[in-house]
Scaffold this motif. Structure first.
Motif, PDB file in Angstrom:
ATOM      1  N   SER A   1      40.856  37.151  41.571  1.00 47.82           N
ATOM      2  CA  SER A   1      39.960  36.175  40.943  1.00 47.82           C
ATOM      3  C   SER A   1      39.979  34.818  41.638  1.00 47.82           C
ATOM      4  N   GLY A   2      41.082  34.463  42.302  1.00 41.90           N
ATOM      5  CA  GLY A   2      41.133  33.184  43.008  1.00 41.90           C
ATOM      6  C   GLY A   2      40.109  33.091  44.121  1.00 41.90           C
ATOM      7  N   GLU A   3      39.795  34.220  44.752  1.00 43.73           N
ATOM      8  CA  GLU A   3      38.826  34.236  45.847  1.00 43.73           C
ATOM      9  C   GLU A   3      37.399  34.007  45.370  1.00 43.73           C
ATOM     10  N   VAL A   4      37.158  34.208  44.073  1.00 40.16           N
ATOM     11  CA  VAL A   4      35.806  34.062  43.527  1.00 40.16           C
ATOM     12  C   VAL A   4      35.428  32.590  43.398  1.00 40.16           C
ATOM     13  N   ASN A   5      36.340  31.703  43.763  1.00 39.79           N
ATOM     14  CA  ASN A   5      36.021  30.277  43.789  1.00 39.79           C
ATOM     15  C   ASN A   5      35.013  29.960  44.880  1.00 39.79           C
TER      16      ASN A   5
ATOM     17  N   LEU B   1      35.763  50.812  43.981  1.00 38.63           N
ATOM     18  CA  LEU B   1      34.999  50.278  45.103  1.00 38.63           C
ATOM     19  C   LEU B   1      33.630  49.844  44.621  1.00 38.63           C
ATOM     20  N   PHE B   2      33.252  48.623  44.981  1.00 34.88           N
ATOM     21  CA  PHE B   2      31.937  48.100  44.626  1.00 34.88           C
ATOM     22  C   PHE B   2      31.132  47.877  45.901  1.00 34.88           C
ATOM     23  N   PRO B   3      29.809  48.112  45.852  1.00 32.95           N
ATOM     24  CA  PRO B   3      29.000  48.060  47.077  1.00 32.95           C
ATOM     25  C   PRO B   3      28.745  46.641  47.577  1.00 32.95           C
ATOM     26  N   LYS B   4      28.378  46.550  48.834  1.00 32.07           N
ATOM     27  CA  LYS B   4      27.924  45.286  49.427  1.00 32.07           C
ATOM     28  C   LYS B   4      26.799  44.707  48.572  1.00 32.07           C
ATOM     29  N   GLY B   5      26.843  43.405  48.355  1.00 31.46           N
ATOM     30  CA  GLY B   5      25.821  42.759  47.545  1.00 31.46           C
ATOM     31  C   GLY B   5      26.160  42.671  46.074  1.00 31.46           C
ATOM     32  N   THR B   6      27.358  43.154  45.689  1.00 24.95           N
ATOM     33  CA  THR B   6      27.793  43.042  44.294  1.00 24.95           C
ATOM     34  C   THR B   6      28.105  41.581  43.969  1.00 24.95           C
ATOM     35  N   ILE B   7      27.734  41.168  42.767  1.00 27.28           N
ATOM     36  CA  ILE B   7      28.051  39.821  42.272  1.00 27.28           C
ATOM     37  C   ILE B   7      29.366  39.913  41.507  1.00 27.28           C
ATOM     38  N   LEU B   8      30.284  39.007  41.771  1.00 25.18           N
ATOM     39  CA  LEU B   8      31.581  39.003  41.105  1.00 25.18           C
ATOM     40  C   LEU B   8      31.705  37.786  40.203  1.00 25.18           C
ATOM     41  N   MET B   9      32.256  37.995  39.009  1.00 23.06           N
ATOM     42  CA  MET B   9      32.548  36.871  38.114  1.00 23.06           C
ATOM     43  C   MET B   9      34.012  36.947  37.688  1.00 23.06           C
ATOM     44  N   ALA B  10      34.741  35.837  37.875  1.00 27.82           N
ATOM     45  CA  ALA B  10      36.143  35.785  37.452  1.00 27.82           C
ATOM     46  C   ALA B  10      36.210  35.682  35.932  1.00 27.82           C
ATOM     47  N   MET B  11      37.086  36.468  35.331  1.00 26.12           N
ATOM     48  CA  MET B  11      37.215  36.479  33.867  1.00 26.12           C
ATOM     49  C   MET B  11      38.499  35.824  33.384  1.00 26.12           C
ATOM     50  N   TYR B  12      39.473  35.589  34.271  1.00 19.98           N
ATOM     51  CA  TYR B  12      40.760  35.042  33.867  1.00 19.98           C
ATOM     52  C   TYR B  12      41.082  33.763  34.638  1.00 19.98           C
ATOM     53  N   GLY B  13      41.918  32.941  34.005  1.00 20.49           N
ATOM     54  CA  GLY B  13      42.567  31.839  34.700  1.00 20.49           C
ATOM     55  C   GLY B  13      41.663  30.696  35.108  1.00 20.49           C
TER      56      GLY B  13
END
Length: 465
Positions: A286-290, A313-325
């Protein structure tokens, strides 16, 4: 201890920081340091240790500003001062690009003319930083003081060689800085376009064309032609009971679950070496989602780690959202296939045209998402909360036009990020060899000229596309 000595540079002079320039600690006399009276209506930039760590080379702006009362208990340092952190983030360095204040957790270095430069000492500290950090591990706060700094000894070549070494490395950093600034402008322009189209509902009513081009030094330039804004041109708005606001006629409200699939990852057992050793599957925390875009990941897991955990495994172009911290609610987009840990919600749009629309919408909801968190110590969001977020959807033509307009912006940002990765790799490869005399300046200059020439060719190729 001589931190940069090698068999190849023993003929260089042995110097301390005090031999090379003025070394003084920053000032912040007032307690508490966060007293609001120091900052009310402030205009005088205050640099903190975190700002130095975040800087690539130069510090252009600050996040906090003293007023006159704040300045009275501190000190203004001139442009060109090298800042060296002695607390929190040890031995990080960056150079002021304007007059600024900094507290006593930072030491200022002003080089003597003809002895050295701030640039050279910055790169020297970049080279020896980890050795300094390792040397003080285990102390109560892992801090150093000004006496520690002034007692450090270095092997330093003659001044002309220092200047050449600094130029070789700073040419690479200058290109990285330029790419970062271009990316900031591109992202700001893309967000502004999203704001006009989908928040203010002033999307192009008579859509003719929108084009992205590059001007001086590759800086972005947007050309709009034949465009009228829907709302400002009298487009019909209708009241939506669900949102309790007006939206354009014909638009509809849908939850995220209707336009995208979601998923979460997991963490392979840390005591299983076979889950990590020689792994080649990117694994994101999750730290990388900054970062708004992720083009690579340092951490990798093995196929066995993937298969024996809840990681997916998630495909190229996936949107990531951090849920913790600390990064809860932050949004990023991956440009490669990757797995994630359980602190991330992966969002996979049902159609490509939704990708950037969803990303920018989620970014505008950051404060709302933080408030949605459970209130526990970890500030958790949940997949269920994210799936139920509401989106105001236009007709397919408007969405398609937005996607076509914004895609060149995103492609350019990703190109610049990948260039920066290549340039950083070259800089980090050259740095130790230049600092210990392993490679000649002439050879390093040739390699940098070759790499920057390739970057220029790629930029010209992009302009022609």
């Amino acid at each position: 201890m001589i931190f940069n000595e090698s068999d190849l540079n023993k003929h260089w002079g042995l110097k301390s920081l005090e031999d090379l320039g003025i070394v003084q600690r920053g000032k912040s006399k007032h307690r508490p340091r966060n007293d609001s009276r120091l900052f009310e209506n402030g205009t005088i930039p205050l640099v903190q240790t975190g700002d130095i760590k975040a800087a690539n080379l130069f510090i252009y702006e600050a996040n906090e500003f003293y007023n006159e009362f704040g300045l009275h208990q501190s000190k203004l340092w001139d442009e060109g001062t090298l800042c060296i952190t002695i607390a929190a983030n040890i031995a990080e360095t960056a150079i002021l690009k304007r007059r600024m204040c900094f507290p006593d957790s930072i030491v200022g270095f002003i080089p003597y003319k003809g002895k050295t430069t701030s640039l050279y000492i910055h790169y020297l500290f970049t080279y020896i930083r980890y050795r300094i950090q390792n040397s003080i591990q285990g102390s109560i706060q892992d801090n150093i003081n000004i006496d520690y700094l002034t007692k450090l000894k270095f092997r330093i070549p003659e001044f002309a060689v220092q200047q050449k070494i600094a130029k070789v490395l700073s040419d690479l950093d200058a290109k990285i800085e330029l790419n970062n600034r271009i990316n900031s402008e591109l992202e700001a322009m893309a967000k502004l376009m999203y704001e006009y189209w989908f928040v203010q509902f002033d999307f192009p009513f008579n859509f003719a064309s929108t084009s992205l081009s590059t001007g001086a030094q590759g800086r972005p330039d947007v050309t709009l032609s034949g465009v009228e804004g829907y709302k400002s041109s009298g487009g019909k708005m209708v009241w939506n009971k669900e949102l309790k606001r007006e939206i354009p006629e014909g638009w509809e409200v849908k939850t995220l679950r209707k336009i995208a699939k979601t998923g979460s990852g997991g963490t392979p057992l840390s005591n299983k070496r076979e889950y990590y050793e020689n792994g080649n599957i990117p694994w994101i925390n999750s730290g990388e989602v900054n970062n708004p875009f992720i083009i690579s990941s340092e951490k990798k897991i093995t196929k066995a780690g993937l298969e024996n955990s809840s990681a997916k495994l998630f495909p190229k172009g996936t949107i990531l959202m951090a849920m913790y911290g600390a990064t809860a609610g932050k949004v990023s987009l991956i440009d490669f296939e990757a797995s994630t840990n359980q602190a991330i919600c992966a969002i996979m749009p049902n159609q490509d045209v939704y990708r950037y629309f969803i990303k920018f919408k989620l970014e505008t909801l950051y404060e709302f998402l933080v408030n949605l968190s459970s209130g526990s110590a970890r500030d958790n969001l949940s997949q269920e909360k994210i799936r139920e977020l509401k989106f105001v959807l236009p007709d397919s033509q408007i969405l398609d036009n937005f996607h076509k307009t914004i895609s060149p912006f995103m492609a350019k940002i990703l190109k610049n990020l990948k260039q920066n990765q290549e340039l950083s790799t070259l800089r980090d490869w050259l740095l130790p060899m230049l600092m210990n005399g392993q490679v000649s300046v002439a050879d390093a200059e040739e390699r940098v000229e070759e790499e920057l020439g390739m970057v220029a060719e790629r930029r010209e190729s992009y302009k022609k596309e």
